[in-house]
Structure formats: structure tokens, C-alpha cells
Design a protein around this motif. Structure first.
Motif, PDB file in Angstrom:
ATOM      1  N   HIS A 136      20.010  18.387  53.851  1.00  0.00           N
ATOM      2  CA  HIS A 136      19.397  17.458  52.589  1.00  0.00           C
ATOM      3  C   HIS A 136      18.113  18.073  52.141  1.00  0.00           C
ATOM      4  O   HIS A 136      17.236  18.046  53.331  1.00  0.00           O
ATOM      5  N   LEU A 137      17.971  18.163  51.046  1.00  0.00           N
ATOM      6  CA  LEU A 137      16.764  18.387  51.128  1.00  0.00           C
ATOM      7  C   LEU A 137      16.128  17.195  49.459  1.00  0.00           C
ATOM      8  O   LEU A 137      16.433  17.603  48.541  1.00  0.00           O
ATOM      9  N   PHE A 138      15.603  16.108  49.820  1.00  0.00           N
ATOM     10  CA  PHE A 138      15.321  15.222  49.027  1.00  0.00           C
ATOM     11  C   PHE A 138      14.297  15.364  47.903  1.00  0.00           C
ATOM     12  O   PHE A 138      13.876  15.766  48.970  1.00  0.00           O
ATOM     13  N   VAL A 139      14.848  15.417  46.627  1.00  0.00           N
ATOM     14  CA  VAL A 139      13.146  16.307  46.239  1.00  0.00           C
ATOM     15  C   VAL A 139      12.953  14.850  45.106  1.00  0.00           C
ATOM     16  O   VAL A 139      13.819  14.497  44.193  1.00  0.00           O
ATOM     17  N   GLY A 140      11.525  13.880  45.038  1.00  0.00           N
ATOM     18  CA  GLY A 140      11.660  13.233  43.849  1.00  0.00           C
ATOM     19  C   GLY A 140      11.435  13.597  42.934  1.00  0.00           C
ATOM     20  O   GLY A 140      10.482  14.522  43.602  1.00  0.00           O
ATOM     21  N   TYR A 141      11.800  13.717  41.077  1.00  0.00           N
ATOM     22  CA  TYR A 141      10.912  13.919  40.005  1.00  0.00           C
ATOM     23  C   TYR A 141      11.123  13.366  38.761  1.00  0.00           C
ATOM     24  O   TYR A 141      11.181  12.449  38.579  1.00  0.00           O
ATOM     25  N   GLN A 179      15.209  11.356  39.562  1.00  0.00           N
ATOM     26  CA  GLN A 179      14.322  10.272  39.114  1.00  0.00           C
ATOM     27  C   GLN A 179      14.071   9.328  39.063  1.00  0.00           C
ATOM     28  O   GLN A 179      14.102   8.289  39.878  1.00  0.00           O
ATOM     29  N   LEU A 180      12.372   9.315  39.003  1.00  0.00           N
ATOM     30  CA  LEU A 180      11.896   8.341  39.408  1.00  0.00           C
ATOM     31  C   LEU A 180      11.077   7.352  38.512  1.00  0.00           C
ATOM     32  O   LEU A 180      10.594   7.986  37.613  1.00  0.00           O
ATOM     33  N   ASN A 181      10.350   6.207  37.953  1.00  0.00           N
ATOM     34  CA  ASN A 181      10.626   5.340  37.437  1.00  0.00           C
ATOM     35  C   ASN A 181       8.575   5.332  37.752  1.00  0.00           C
ATOM     36  O   ASN A 181       8.284   5.222  39.039  1.00  0.00           O
ATOM     37  N   LYS A 182       7.939   5.803  36.338  1.00  0.00           N
ATOM     38  CA  LYS A 182       6.420   6.511  36.533  1.00  0.00           C
ATOM     39  C   LYS A 182       5.980   5.517  35.339  1.00  0.00           C
ATOM     40  O   LYS A 182       5.990   4.506  34.400  1.00  0.00           O
ATOM     41  N   SER A 183       4.709   4.498  36.069  1.00  0.00           N
ATOM     42  CA  SER A 183       3.440   3.871  35.053  1.00  0.00           C
ATOM     43  C   SER A 183       2.055   4.629  35.367  1.00  0.00           C
ATOM     44  O   SER A 183       2.193   4.366  36.712  1.00  0.00           O
ATOM     45  N   ASP A 184       1.755   4.679  34.390  1.00  0.00           N
ATOM     46  CA  ASP A 184       0.206   5.325  34.524  1.00  0.00           C
ATOM     47  C   ASP A 184      -1.289   3.574  34.892  1.00  0.00           C
ATOM     48  O   ASP A 184      -1.752   4.238  35.023  1.00  0.00           O
ATOM     49  N   LYS A 220      15.100   5.577  38.813  1.00  0.00           N
ATOM     50  CA  LYS A 220      14.603   5.599  36.704  1.00  0.00           C
ATOM     51  C   LYS A 220      16.171   5.631  36.588  1.00  0.00           C
ATOM     52  O   LYS A 220      16.767   5.015  35.789  1.00  0.00           O
ATOM     53  N   LEU A 221      17.319   6.079  37.511  1.00  0.00           N
ATOM     54  CA  LEU A 221      18.736   5.958  37.240  1.00  0.00           C
ATOM     55  C   LEU A 221      18.915   5.615  38.666  1.00  0.00           C
ATOM     56  O   LEU A 221      18.931   5.791  40.170  1.00  0.00           O
ATOM     57  N   GLU A 222      20.071   4.980  38.115  1.00  0.00           N
ATOM     58  CA  GLU A 222      20.964   3.647  39.523  1.00  0.00           C
ATOM     59  C   GLU A 222      22.011   4.368  39.902  1.00  0.00           C
ATOM     60  O   GLU A 222      22.523   4.649  41.246  1.00  0.00           O
TER      61      GLU A 222
END
Length: 305
Positions: free
Chosen positions: A144-149, A184-189, A219-221
Motif C-alpha cells: 500500500h501507499l497511504f496518502v492524506g489529501y 481526506q483529513l479534517n482541516k482547520s487554520d 473527514k470521512l468515517e
């Protein structure tokens, strides 16, 4: 020549680029910071001092030396943050990937140019102009290649969104023999406890088949469930929102049995020791104020095949 090969996060480490805090310069202005945790500490007057960060990184270096790891260090660029070497390059299989990152950090690659010149140029891949990807979001793990985006709407909204769909697609095209899985990751500036800056801020494989994970970083369960099913519930170590904020998932594996932790991660250390790991503890709490930790400040060049 320097041999490069990385196929996972835990195989015995042979060579690594370890970032440096020397020459990091003065405390930045809040408006110049590009993550919420740094902003928080700048505003509070608790932003880390260069001398303290140098001590922390050198303590980490001593642990790496103990395990006979070959350590490369960036050449110092004055008044420039060169701590988080993970973002300016990463190795997948026998390829060194030169990513395109935040424009504020574009000079960092010059600090490791002397290292790149010792790698076979046929093994160096520069990503295309439209591709954005940082090493903190990229995790080779066997087949695998796990990628956050982040998808377009988040990538265009948040400074802390560092890897786009083009980055995910680039890696899928470049490594067709890998199963490239995006999360997909949860983001906050603005709120550090709600921000998964990179994938390694909420997830990290350890050992042979286990992982540290923070469910709320995804972001997604369905993305979280993919990892739960892949590793198995019994092989996951869940961390809390506060532990994610303190960077508990951003540990670093020297081998399948040896994991380096920040010295204050007492709950995690206990769990790992119960599971048979050797835990090496180093002080890294000052560096963590910049929303990065042990994995962030390493760029593995070679792990055992």
C-alpha cells in the motif's frame, strides 16, 4: 553514492536526514505562521526558542546513533526553519521524490542539495507543477501507499491542506504496483485540536501490523473504517483529541520493535511496552509547538529490504 530504498514505516533504518534547528531565527509574526498550533504559541508568547529545539533534536540524534543509523543533516540556511525535513522530500521504493510545497518553504531543498547530488539522478523524481504533496501525508506500507489529501474545496480554503488530489493521482501513476489509498483529513487554520495537518498527525503504522490512530482526524468515517478493517480493531491504538494535539501519533520507528516517543507520552509508552516494543524517550515538547514531531523531522533514505 547514497542508496535509497523505503518500502514501509518500520523496517530497520539504515540512513536518514534529520532536520536541524540551528539558524531557525527569530519568532515569526502570527500572520507569517502557516499552522494553527504555531499561531497559538506565538500569540501566547510560548513559541519555542532555538537553543531548546537544538537540544531536543540532538537528543533524538543520540538515539539514532545508538542504533547505528547513518545520519545526514541539512546545510544551515540562516533565519530559516529546517526542522521538518519530512516535507521537502520522501523516498518510496528506490525513488527520491522532490515535491512542490508551500512557497514559504521553497528554499529548504537547498539545505539537502549536497545529499541529492550523491543519489543516482535516475532515481530522483520531481513532481509536476500542478501537484502538491508533502511527505507527512505519504506513508509507504508494504503493498500500500497511504496518502492524506484534500479535495479541491478544502485544498483551496485551508493553508493547512498540503496535498491535493493531483498529488494522490501522481503517486498512483508513478507507483502502479502499489495500492494507493487516499484519506481526506479534517482541516482547520485556526483550531489546532481540530486540524490534522498531515496524515502522520492522526495515523501511524508501527511494528509488523499495528497502528496508532485518531479517528477524529479523518473527514470521512469510511476512510477510518478502511484502516480499521485493514489492520484489525485489536491492532489499533486509539488516541484522544488532546493526544493528537500533542502529536502522539507522530512517533518514529527505528525498527519493527524500536519506537522513539516524546518523553511525556506516558499512556502511549505504557501501551507500547505492554505490547513488547522497546520505547526510546526523547524531549520534543518544544518542537511540538510547531505542529510537528519526530516523524516530521526525519526523512528516511534507506530502510532494510
Amino acid at each position: 553514492m547514497i542508496n535509497v530504498f523505503v518500502n514501509d514505516e518500520t523496517s530497520p533504518l539504515r540512513a536518514v536526514i534529520l532536520g536541524t534547528a540551528k539558524g531557525v531565527g527569530d519568532v515569526p509574526l502570527v500572520d507569517d505562521a502557516y499552522d494553527p498550533k504555531s499561531k497559538e504559541h506565538i500569540a501566547a508568547g510560548t513559541y519555542p526558542k532555538e537553543a531548546d529545539m537544538v537540544k531536543e533534536i540532538e537528543a533524538f540524534a543520540k538515539v539514532l546513533e545508538k542504533y547505528n543509523v547513518k545520519i545526514y543533516r541539512p546545510e544551515i540556511i540562516e533565519d530559516y526553519n529546517q526542522i521538518f525535513s519530512r516535507d521537502i522530500g520522501f523516498v518510496i521504493e528506490n525513488k527520491f521524490i522532490k515535491p512542490r510545497i508551500l512557497k514559504d518553504r521553497k528554499e529548504e531543498i537547498k539545505g539537502i542539495q549536497y545529499i541529492l547530488e550523491q543519489i543516482n539522478p535516475d532515481q530522483i523524481v520531481t513532481v509536476p507543477e500542478n501537484v502538491r504533496v508533502e511527505g507527512g501525508d505519504v506513508m509507504p506500507w508494504k503493498d500500500h501507499l497511504f496518502v492524506g489529501y484534500s479535495e479541491k474545496e478544502d485544498f483551496e480554503e485551508y493553508i493547512v491542506a498540503r496535498t491535493n488530489r493531483a498529488g494522490l493521482e501522481f503517486l498512483a501513476n508513478e507507483f502502479p504496483n502499489k495500492k494507493v489509498k487516499g484519506f481526506q483529513l479534517n482541516k482547520s487554520d485556526e483550531v489546532a485540536k481540530d486540524n490534522a495537518l498531515h496524515l502522520d498527525c492522526c495515523f501511524q503504522p508501527i511494528g509488523e501490523n499495528q497502528a496508532i490512530i485518531y479517528k477524529g482526524g479523518f473527514k470521512l468515517e469510511e476512510d477510518y473504517n478502511y484502516l480499521k478493517d485493514y489492520f484489525g480493531e485489536e491492532n489499533l491504538i486509539h488516541i484522544t483529541r488532546d493526544e493528537m494535539y500533542e502529536m502522539n501519533s507522530n512517533v518514529f520507528s527505528i525498527s519493527p520493535k524500536v519506537i522513539v516517543l516524546e518523553e511525556n507520552f506516558s499512556r502511549l509508552a505504557g501501551i507500547l511496552e505492554e505490547r513488547g516494543y522497546t520505547v526510546e524517550k526523547v524531549p520534543y515538547s518544544e518542537i511540538s509547538k510547531m505542529e510537528g514531531l519526530l516523524r516530521c523531522s526525519t526523512l528516511p533514505l534507506e530502510r532494510a529490504q
